[in-house]
Design an enzyme around this catalytic site. Structure first.
Site, short mmCIF file in Angstrom:
data_model
loop_
_atom_site.label_atom_id
_atom_site.label_comp_id
_atom_site.label_asym_id
_atom_site.label_seq_id
_atom_site.Cartn_x
_atom_site.Cartn_y
_atom_site.Cartn_z
N HIS A 99 -55.50 24.36 -14.16
CA HIS A 99 -56.10 24.64 -15.46
C HIS A 99 -57.51 25.16 -15.17
CE1 HIS A 99 -53.34 21.31 -16.48
NE2 HIS A 99 -53.32 21.76 -17.72
N ASP A 102 -59.88 22.25 -14.60
CA ASP A 102 -59.85 21.39 -13.40
C ASP A 102 -60.33 22.14 -12.16
OD1 ASP A 102 -56.66 21.04 -14.55
OD2 ASP A 102 -56.92 22.34 -12.79
N HIS A 269 -41.13 15.21 -19.85
CA HIS A 269 -41.10 15.69 -21.23
C HIS A 269 -39.68 15.67 -21.76
CE1 HIS A 269 -45.04 18.21 -20.56
NE2 HIS A 269 -45.20 16.92 -20.33
N ASP A 305 -45.82 9.39 -21.32
CA ASP A 305 -45.74 10.36 -20.23
C ASP A 305 -46.43 9.78 -18.99
OD1 ASP A 305 -45.22 12.80 -19.09
OD2 ASP A 305 -46.76 13.91 -20.19
N ASP A 337 -46.27 18.01 -11.19
CA ASP A 337 -47.14 17.55 -12.29
C ASP A 337 -47.01 16.03 -12.31
OD1 ASP A 337 -48.75 17.32 -14.43
OD2 ASP A 337 -47.56 18.53 -15.80
#
Ligand code: XUL
Ligand code: CO
Length: 436
Positions: A99, A102, A269, A305, A337
């Site tokens: 991102h 980050d 997810h 999550d 992730d």
């Protein structure tokens, strides 16, 4: 150059090895179905969880012991680049995902934030040139800052919308500079908590507008990345608009965007949407939109999550089965992730977690390849749908029937004889392939 991790290069030692810091199943050059393992499994390091996560949760502060921390955020950003590249090289990971926020810190003004990202990403590019490491995808963090408290593309505040667009433009430019082949949109706070204050029609229209102008900029800017939407049903909002693959497909079709986006499927997810990981991969595959994977797993006893490293061999096998049936992931890959648990605070834990995840997917790939080679499920499924190969079934398949004709047919054939679905024997066979 300073060494940030005590762990050395991680090698493949085979299934009998008792060395926790070695691969047991991931043998990158080994050929599987005519392709080296590392091409089936384009593993990526997530910049955020690996280099930025500090172990805090709602009840307590940081726990991670990291040698690349610094008082000055820019100095820390540069150290993270060095540490990240050392980490990837030691594990033989050839891709990373990031991102904007980050990779470089948020500064007092947007202009300064853009400049900070330009500088740090220049340094990333230098490191990329010295190594074999590439960018799998980039994205913009349009959810952390309080300006996005009510969303970005779906915010009731047009200035927040504009700020998000600016961040996406800059993140796309950075992804282009780093040669990223994909660009991801995770809906962050694109959703709502209560209808008492929400105009859902406006929000969905605006979200589509943001994606449309980003799609246009992808072409205009020459980035030409595969654009990916990452579905998630809830968290941080109660109702996230990108609930799951089928919901996102409906949204894309409503706004004429279905040929511009594929999907990045994340295991945790999927389970938050009360789907299996395989279900989401399968839905994406059969609709031609399986683009990339966020490899992790949730804890079924916790309803949030948790982003754990994937170690469930059943899920990894069935995921790789879908990937192989898809003919691979094209420009996509498998991004971890995933974050180490709060109690796993040492540097070594980071390595162990990645090794566990990579080995699980490598073993899953081996099993899935064997299942496909032997046509175990395919031949059963083919037989199960045999009634559509001749007679009335063939006409239904060709869409050459009417309700009247089927009514006449059914009156003459009103004794319907089914065959067994054989779920248990198929599960037994799957076990056999896994245990072998
Ligand atoms: C959040 C999540 C994100 C996306 C990228 O649940 O998965 O990290 O992958 O923004
Ligand atoms: Co994700």
């Amino acid at each position: 150059m300073k060494e940030y991790f005590k762990v050395g290069k991680v090698e493949y030692e085979g299934a009998k090895s008792k060395n926790p810091l070695a691969f047991k199943y991931y043998n990158k050059e080994e050929m599987i179905l005519g392709k080296p393992m590392k091409e089936h499994l384009k593993f990526a390091m997530s910049w955020w969880h690996t280099l930025c996560a500090k172990g805090s949760d709602q009840f307590g502060g940081n726990t991670m012991e990291r040698t690349f921390e610094a008082k000055d955020p820019m100095e820390e950003a540069y150290q993270k680049v060095d540490a990240g590249f050392e980490f990837m090289e030691k594990l033989g990971i050839e891709y990373f995902c990031f991102h904007d926020r980050d990779m470089a810190p948020e500064m007092p003004t947007l202009k300064e934030s853009n400049e900070a990202l330009d500088k740090v990403s220049d340094y990333v590019l230098e490191k990329m040139k010295q190594t074999n490491i590439k960018c799998l995808w980039g994205t913009a963090n349009c959810f952390n800052h309080k300006r996005y408290l009510a969303g970005a593309g779906t915010s009731p505040n047009a200035d927040a919308f504009a700020y998000a667009a600016a961040q996406i433009k800059q993140a796309m430019d950075t992804t282009k500079k780093l040669g990223g082949k994909n660009y991801v949109f995770w809906g962050g706070r694109e959703g709502y908590d209560t209808l008492l204050n929400t105009n859902t029609k406006m929000e969905l229209d605006h979200y589509a507008t943001l994606l449309t102008i980003a799609r246009d900029y992808n072409k205009k800017s020459g980035l030409n990345a595969q654009l990916l939407i990452e579905p998630k049903p809830k968290e941080p909002t109660k109702h996230q608009y990108d609930f799951d693959v089928q919901t996102v497909l409906g949204f894309l079709k409503t706004y004429g965007l279905e040929s511009d986006f594929k999907m990045n499927i994340e295991a945790n997810h999927a389970t938050l949407a009360i789907h299996t990981f395989q279900h989401e991969l399968n839905m994406a595959r059969i609709h031609g939109v399986l683009g990339s994977i966020d490899a992790n797993q949730g804890d079924m006893l916790l309803g949030w999550d948790t982003d754990q490293f994937p170690t469930n061999i059943y899920d990894a096998t069935l995921a790789m089965y879908e990937v192989l049936k898809n003919g691979g992931l094209g420009a996509g890959g498998l991004n971890f992730d995933a974050k180490v648990r709060r109690q796993s605070f040492t540097d070594e834990d980071l390595f162990l977690a990645y090794i566990a995840g990579m080995d699980t997917f490598a073993k899953g790939l081996r099993i899935a390849a064997k299942l496909i080679e032997d046509q175990v499920l395919e031949s059963f499924i083919r037989e199960r749908y045999q009634s559509y190969e001749t007679g009335i079934g063939k006409k239904i398949e060709a869409k050459e029937v009417t309700l009247e004709e089927l009514s006449d047919y059914a009156i003459k054939h009103d004794q319907v004889n089914n065959t067994s679905g054989r779920q248990e024997v198929l599960e037994m066979l799957l076990n056999q392939y896994i245990f072998e």
